[in-house]
Design a protein around this motif. Structure first.
Motif, PDB file in Angstrom:
ATOM      1  N   GLY A  16      -1.618  -2.372  -5.644  1.00  0.00           N
ATOM      2  CA  GLY A  16      -1.890  -1.175  -6.004  1.00  0.00           C
ATOM      3  C   GLY A  16      -0.877   0.278  -4.714  1.00  0.00           C
TER       4      GLY A  16
ATOM      5  N   THR B 240       1.249   4.743  -1.817  1.00  0.00           N
ATOM      6  CA  THR B 240       2.366   4.006  -1.993  1.00  0.00           C
ATOM      7  C   THR B 240       3.764   4.273  -2.712  1.00  0.00           C
ATOM      8  OG1 THR B 240       0.243   2.824  -2.750  1.00  0.00           O
ATOM      9  CG2 THR B 240       2.279   1.405  -3.134  1.00  0.00           C
TER      10      THR B 240
ATOM     11  N   ASP C  33       0.673  -1.072   4.011  1.00  0.00           N
ATOM     12  CA  ASP C  33      -0.171  -0.179   3.162  1.00  0.00           C
ATOM     13  C   ASP C  33      -1.588  -0.580   3.650  1.00  0.00           C
ATOM     14  OD1 ASP C  33      -1.262   1.389   1.192  1.00  0.00           O
ATOM     15  OD2 ASP C  33       0.511   0.215  -0.517  1.00  0.00           O
TER      16      ASP C  33
HETATM   17 MG   LIG Z   1      -1.415   2.519  -2.516  1.00  0.00          MG
END
Ligand SMILES: [Mg+2]
Ligand SMILES: Nc1ncnc2c1ncn2[C@@H]1O[C@H](COP(=O)(O)OP(=O)(O)OP(=O)(O)O)[C@@H](O)[C@H]1O
Lengths: 377, 237
Positions: free
Chosen positions: A377, B53, B176
């Motif tokens: 994600g 992202t 991330d």
């Molecule tokens: Mg993301």
């Protein structure tokens, strides 16, 4: 560091289990090949055993294996007198059933003249026939041992020796009797109508017929020439050893060959699909790891190496297990399992091709996977 | 200290990214400009689906922008098309990734996970092992060097993953949600570590985060809203 090896080591149990499954499949494939070879070898064994050059049989037949053949008992003298013939012997073949220790043995009875062609080759236990009556030499597959007695027709025979790998194309193990005993057995077991005829004396020679006369020729004598001479005789025909073997393979073994060949083809297809599936799933399960590898900068070569090496290892270990297993259990099969190195090589070649093709599928999927899938994600 | 006095490592100009076409078109990024300098630690913030992202993946040369220019460490790498044929080599040399889930290869132990990227970059196995061990020691997981990833705690695994990201001394480290799997104490430790690295290795760190507790550890915060970038402190991004 070798990623394929590390991954296999990490999941060693699962890898070995997969190899074992594949190995069992390979065992069946090899068994099929072996049975086929054994079938051909056994069928030829009985033809090769007398080490003859020429088979004299009834006219217009392809006897004595592919078709019934019946020739007068005195044919042997005529054949022996032919120019170029070194030795000759009369021989009979018939299949009988005999009770032994509560079970029924199916036996392939070979009658031969002691001291002439056609007798047992290598005695592995006991001795050859010495008395003119009521002794027999049996193939070890019968389960008989020297000293056993068994009733054939109306007489009791004693087992005096054992031979190996002598059976007809149906797999019935052979027993050797003297020609005289075998001829008596033939009349005793003949259908009732024929017996009545014989009792009336309708066919005086019937007790004295043989299936074939086999001859060994002098060196440098052309079997075709001698065969040609014999063919001119009334009621007789002749086959060279090569022709006889040919006939046997064509007529007797051919059907079995097609059957087994078809089965082998199906098995190989199934194996190929199974191998392809295993390798494909193996790769699919690793897609996320492959994405990670791409992300951290591994080249396609590294990824292809991982997949191809693992599938080759799988094929190699599976094949080795299969080979080991079949070599261990082959003697427990009811029919002879005869494996030649060329069979193992052929299978190895097929597996190699299947593994490479299957890893091609996996590689395609692996190269398509987006490195971003590793990030999530 | 002005930003312009330092070397620009990541320079994004007018980058847009849309997925799909027509009715199904999603504009994940619109006209994004971003400059990050050596030694800087910056955060990308924003609600879910705002394009964080996507932006990180474009900087990491993982997805193609639809428009704009990307230059990394002084080299223009995207201008309408990728200007480098071998993006994986570029990643290997210049970029380290830290994932939310640690993404260590499960079949390699901690050291080998780190040593792998070193070997891929051309180090000998011995050099790679030595440097991997050094990095793990530096990140205080040296005592777990032989452990398989499945046996590492979340924090240990994350530190091994950071060691891997740092192995080839990249100029750009992309993370991330690097602390999402950690408790606040460990999150603080990881952030301190990243700060230390950025100054020691003169690298820039761009981290996506939702974690309010660690925001004070960043030099600059960038907010993404519907694919548009805004700087928290009012500087020109
Ligand atoms: Mg993301
Ligand atoms: N491969 C894709 N195909 C189509 N749409 C995509 C794709 N990847 C992302 N998107 C869309 O682009 C937008 C931005 O996605 P992105 O993953 O960058 O968001 P994010 O800020 O990282 O969200 P989160 O905080 O939930 O991780 C979203 O609307 C998402 O649905």
């Amino acid at each position: 560091m070798n990623l394929a090896f590390r991954d296999v080591r990490h999941n060693l149990f699962r890898f070995l289990l997969t190899c074992l499954g594949l190995g069992l499949l390979m065992t069946v494939v090899l068994a099929m090949m072996g049975i086929y070879n054994g079938l051909v070898a056994d069928a030829l064994n009985i033809v090769k055993a007398p080490q003859a050059d020429l088979w004299v049989v009834e006219a217009e037949t392809q006897g004595p294996f592919a078709e019934a053949s019946k020739i007068p008992g005195d044919t042997r003298d005529a054949v022996a007198r032919l120019h170029g013939v070194a030795q000759a012997g009369s021989i009979t073949y018939q299949t009988v059933e005999a009770p032994f220790e509560g079970a029924t043995l199916r036996l392939y009875v070979i009658g031969y003249e002691r001291g002439r062609l056609g007798g047992p080759q290598t005695i592995i236990r006991g001795r050859g026939l010495e008395a003119s009556h009521f002794e027999l030499v049996a193939d070890a597959k019968t389960g008989l041992v020297p000293g056993d007695t068994l009733i054939l027709g109306r007489n009791r025979f004693t087992v005096v020796g054992l031979v190996r790998d002598t059976m007809n194309s149906g797999g019935d193990p052979a027993v050797f009797l003297t020609l005289a005993d075998a001829q008596v057995l033939q009349t005793q077991l003949a259908p009732p109508a024929a017996r009545v005829q014989a009792a009336r004396g309708a066919s005086v020679t019937s007790g004295a017929t043989v299936a074939a006369v086999i001859a060994r020729l002098d060196p440098n004598v052309d079997a075709q020439n001698v065969a040609h001479t014999v063919r001119q005789w009334k009621h007789l025909s002749a086959l060279t050893q090569a022709e006889q073997e040919d006939i046997l393979i064509k007529s007797v073994v051919d059907k079995a060959r097609k059957q087994i060949g078809l089965f082998l083809g199906i098995l190989l297809t199934v194996s190929a699909v199974v191998i392809a599936l295993i390798i494909y799933t193996m790769t699919m399960e690793k897609l996320k790891q492959i994405a990670t590898l791409k992300l951290i900068g591994a080249s396609d070569r590294v990824i292809i190496g991982l997949i191809v090496q693992q599938s080759l290892a799988l094929g190699a270990v599976g094949l080795t297990l299969g080979l080991g297993l079949i070599l261990t259990v082959k003697d427990y099969f009811p029919r002879r399992v005869l494996l030649e190195p060329v069979n193992a090589l052929a299978l190895a070649g097929i597996i190699l091709v299947v593994c490479v093709l299957a890893s091609g599928l996996g590689v395609r999927a692996a190269l398509k996977v987006d490195p971003a899938t590793a990030l999530g994600g | 200290m002005t930003d312009d006095s330092r070397r620009v490592i990541v320079d994004i100009k007018g980058v847009a990214k849309h997925y799909g076409d027509g009715e199904a078109r999603v504009d994940a990024l619109r006209n994004v400009d971003l400059r990050v300098h050596a030694g800087e630690v910056v955060a990308l913030l924003g609600p879910s689906g705002s394009g964080k992202t996507t932006l990180l993946n474009i900087i990491g040369c993982i997805i193609d922008p639809s428009e704009g220019q990307v230059s990394l460490d002084g080299e223009m790498v995207y201008d309408g098309k990728w200007l480098r044929g071998d993006l994986r080599r570029l990643r290997l040399d210049k970029i380290g990734f830290i994932f939310q889930a640690h993404n260590l290869l499960p079949f390699l132990n901690a050291t080998d996970n780190v040593a792998l990227v070193l070997q891929l970059a051309g180090k000998t196995p011995a050099q790679a092992q030595a440097r991997a061990q050094e990095l793990l020691d530096y990140l205080e997981v040296g005592h777990r060097a032989r452990a398989m990833p499945a046996l590492l705690s979340g924090g240990e695994a994350q530190r091994v993953a950071i060691a891997r990201a740092l192995a080839n001394s990249p100029r750009i480290i992309l993370a991330d949600e690097p602390t999402a799997a950690l408790d606040s104490k460990r999150a603080g430790i990881v952030m301190d570590l990243l700060r230390k690295l950025s100054s020691e290795q003169d690298a820039c760190i761009i981290a996506v985060t939702h974690d309010e507790k660690i925001l004070d550890r960043f030099d600059r915060l960038f907010h993404l809203r519907d694919g548009r970038l805004e700087n928290d402190k009012g500087d020109t991004p």
